[in-house]
Design an enzyme around this catalytic site. Structure first.
Site, mmCIF file in Angstrom:
data_model
loop_
_atom_site.group_PDB
_atom_site.id
_atom_site.type_symbol
_atom_site.label_atom_id
_atom_site.label_comp_id
_atom_site.label_asym_id
_atom_site.label_seq_id
_atom_site.Cartn_x
_atom_site.Cartn_y
_atom_site.Cartn_z
ATOM 1 N N ARG A 69 -8.533 27.553 89.919
ATOM 2 C CA ARG A 69 -7.124 28.039 89.710
ATOM 3 C C ARG A 69 -6.602 28.885 90.925
ATOM 4 O O ARG A 69 -7.459 29.953 91.090
ATOM 5 C CB ARG A 69 -7.131 28.891 88.421
ATOM 6 C CG ARG A 69 -5.939 29.645 88.425
ATOM 7 C CD ARG A 69 -5.706 30.318 86.973
ATOM 8 N NE ARG A 69 -5.328 29.082 86.070
ATOM 9 C CZ ARG A 69 -4.778 29.814 84.790
ATOM 10 N NH1 ARG A 69 -4.632 30.817 84.620
ATOM 11 N NH2 ARG A 69 -4.322 28.691 83.862
ATOM 12 N N HIS A 80 0.411 22.413 86.785
ATOM 13 C CA HIS A 80 -0.727 22.998 85.891
ATOM 14 C C HIS A 80 -0.920 21.654 85.065
ATOM 15 O O HIS A 80 -0.487 21.582 83.898
ATOM 16 C CB HIS A 80 -0.022 24.048 84.858
ATOM 17 C CG HIS A 80 -1.032 24.704 84.240
ATOM 18 N ND1 HIS A 80 -2.629 24.243 84.410
ATOM 19 C CD2 HIS A 80 -1.028 25.724 83.150
ATOM 20 C CE1 HIS A 80 -3.436 25.153 83.396
ATOM 21 N NE2 HIS A 80 -2.192 26.051 82.917
ATOM 22 N N GLN A 91 -2.727 21.511 81.298
ATOM 23 C CA GLN A 91 -1.990 22.064 80.361
ATOM 24 C C GLN A 91 -0.796 20.952 79.797
ATOM 25 O O GLN A 91 -0.644 20.642 78.935
ATOM 26 C CB GLN A 91 -1.151 23.428 80.883
ATOM 27 C CG GLN A 91 -0.541 23.984 79.802
ATOM 28 C CD GLN A 91 -0.959 24.688 78.509
ATOM 29 O OE1 GLN A 91 -1.536 25.360 78.975
ATOM 30 N NE2 GLN A 91 -0.601 23.831 77.449
ATOM 31 N N ASP A 106 8.269 28.960 79.060
ATOM 32 C CA ASP A 106 7.064 29.684 79.890
ATOM 33 C C ASP A 106 7.685 30.740 80.442
ATOM 34 O O ASP A 106 8.899 31.046 80.169
ATOM 35 C CB ASP A 106 6.669 28.740 81.094
ATOM 36 C CG ASP A 106 5.479 29.171 81.707
ATOM 37 O OD1 ASP A 106 4.557 30.236 81.194
ATOM 38 O OD2 ASP A 106 5.045 28.719 82.750
ATOM 39 N N CYS A 146 3.176 27.364 76.802
ATOM 40 C CA CYS A 146 1.814 27.341 77.201
ATOM 41 C C CYS A 146 0.754 28.333 77.063
ATOM 42 O O CYS A 146 -0.268 28.285 77.105
ATOM 43 C CB CYS A 146 1.718 26.811 78.757
ATOM 44 S SG CYS A 146 2.496 27.945 79.861
ATOM 45 N N ARG A 155 -6.016 22.272 74.461
ATOM 46 C CA ARG A 155 -6.650 22.312 75.631
ATOM 47 C C ARG A 155 -8.247 21.964 75.652
ATOM 48 O O ARG A 155 -8.469 21.300 76.511
ATOM 49 C CB ARG A 155 -6.478 23.695 76.265
ATOM 50 C CG ARG A 155 -4.968 24.353 76.417
ATOM 51 C CD ARG A 155 -4.442 23.423 77.582
ATOM 52 N NE ARG A 155 -5.078 24.001 78.807
ATOM 53 C CZ ARG A 155 -5.204 24.899 79.849
ATOM 54 N NH1 ARG A 155 -4.214 25.755 79.491
ATOM 55 N NH2 ARG A 155 -5.872 24.780 80.735
HETATM 56 N N1 NVA Z 1 3.814 29.733 84.846
HETATM 57 C C1 NVA Z 1 2.785 30.557 84.376
HETATM 58 C C2 NVA Z 1 1.763 29.687 83.651
HETATM 59 C C3 NVA Z 1 0.622 30.329 83.004
HETATM 60 C C4 NVA Z 1 -0.415 29.612 82.280
HETATM 61 C C5 NVA Z 1 2.213 31.052 85.748
HETATM 62 O O1 NVA Z 1 1.952 30.718 86.525
HETATM 63 O O2 NVA Z 1 1.875 32.227 85.567
HETATM 64 N N1 CP Z 2 -1.858 28.409 79.608
HETATM 65 C C1 CP Z 2 -2.955 28.913 80.427
HETATM 66 O O1 CP Z 2 -3.379 28.138 81.399
HETATM 67 O O2 CP Z 2 -3.381 29.919 80.021
HETATM 68 P P1 CP Z 2 -4.408 31.056 80.657
HETATM 69 O O3 CP Z 2 -3.776 31.540 82.034
HETATM 70 O O4 CP Z 2 -4.720 31.958 79.719
HETATM 71 O O5 CP Z 2 -5.725 30.158 81.235
#
Ligand code: NVA
Ligand code: CP
Length: 314
Positions: free
Chosen positions: A110, A137, A140, A233, A273, A301
């Site tokens: 990540r 992502h 997801q 989101d 998500c 997931r």
């Molecule tokens: N758009 C959000 C998704 C979190 C799972 C982020 O990148 O923070």
């Molecule tokens: N939806 C998702 O990826 O959640 P986290 O940021 O908690 O991993």
């Protein structure tokens, strides 16, 4: 585990996969979830395999669902914080990839920049899985396709409306996923927040091939008409904290509340998500209300990632 020609592949973004390969992931996830609920939680197809999980940003769901998924498949996952690795002191992504490949059978990362994932994949001898970047992502989004398929029995022809930041990694990933599966994906977002051009072009290409429709509609009330799925989101993604004030102001007309949900199909579902910021992008009565399938969405997931790991790792 059935072999679909996915062994050894990276999972960097959905556009790299054929529709039938993504369908194979969904079918495998269905089988694994059914077996899980019939009491067969432990299916050790990855016995003795290790997954390195590198996090440059926080996570609840991704970290835990990948870790549990590896465990249930007979393998093991190692949590690594970017900051605590030598990466944080300047070791290159390429050298990290080379070294990790000598220890583990897969890398999930990540990161902020998609280019770091590409660099990891270039120099790793093992599959690299995108656990979220600023751009997309994909684990997801494929899991969300599974959740929709599970609830509605199909994907093709369904209208999914994403409300909020159109350049969000989830908006991008849902455009790419929906385009593969012949869905009608609408992104409802203010001016200045449109999906990135490179994502729209790729989604449009896939949409033409799969009979999907991709569009941006400014007015959320107009956008949700006839929606089967309303998705949102956060307004401030990880790494965008400095833009918080402006984003709150620009995106506040894009809140998903009960009034908006009532304009969608009576059978419509609400998805997010997570993590959710209650009272901002979604109100409590929606996320806790009859439309919401967010908890099943979060659970899936794990099942879908088990499928990805079982199919990709050697
Ligand atoms: N758009 C959000 C998704 C979190 C799972 C982020 O990148 O923070
Ligand atoms: N939806 C998702 O990826 O959640 P986290 O940021 O908690 O991993």
């Amino acid at each position: 585990m059935v072999f679909y020609g996915l062994k050894g592949r990276d999972f960097l973004w959905l556009a790299d996969f054929k529709r039938k390969e993504l369908s194979a992931i969904l079918e495998t996830a269905k089988m694994l979830k059914e077996r899980y609920y019939s009491g067969e939680v432990y299916i050790p197809v990855l016995r003795g395999r290790q997954l390195a999980m590198i996090f440059q940003k926080p996570s609840t769901r991704t970290r835990i669902s990948f870790e549990v998924a590896m465990e249930q498949l007979g393998g093991h996952a190692i949590y690594l914080s970017w900051r605590d690795m030598q990466l944080g002191r300047g070791e290159t992504v390429a050298d990290t990839a080379r070294v990790l490949s000598r220890y583990v059978h897969g890398i999930m990362a990540r990161v902020y920049e998609q280019s770091d994932l590409e660099e990891l994949a270039k120099y790793a001898d093992v599959p690299v899985i995108n656990g979220l970047s600023n751009l997309v992502h994909p684990t997801q989004a494929i899991s969300d396709m599974y959740t929709i398929w599970e609830h509605m029995g199909r994907l093709e022809g369904l209208k999914l409306v994403f409300i909020g930041d159109g350049a969000d990694n989830m908006a991008h990933s849902l455009l790419l996923a929906g385009a593969k599966f012949g869905m009608h994906v609408v992104v409802s977002t203010p001016k200045g927040y449109d999906p990135r051009r490179e994502i729209m072009s790729r989604a449009e290409e896939d949409a033409a091939e799969n009979g999907a429709i991709i569009e941006v509609v400014r007015d959320p009330r107009e956008a949700v008409k006839g929606a089967d799925i309303v998705y949102t989101d956060v307004w401030v993604s990880m790494g965008q904290e400095e833009e918080r004030e402006k984003r709150m102001k620009d995106l506040s007309p894009y809140r998903v509340d009960a009034e908006l949900m009532k304009l969608a199909k009576p059978s419509a579902v609400f998805m997010h998500c997570l993590p959710a910021h209650r009272g901002l992008e979604v109100t409590d009565d929606v996320i806790d209300g009859p439309w919401s399938i967010v908890w099943s969405q979060a659970e899936n997931r794990m099942h879908v990632q088990k499928a990805i790991l079982a199919l990709l790792l050697k």
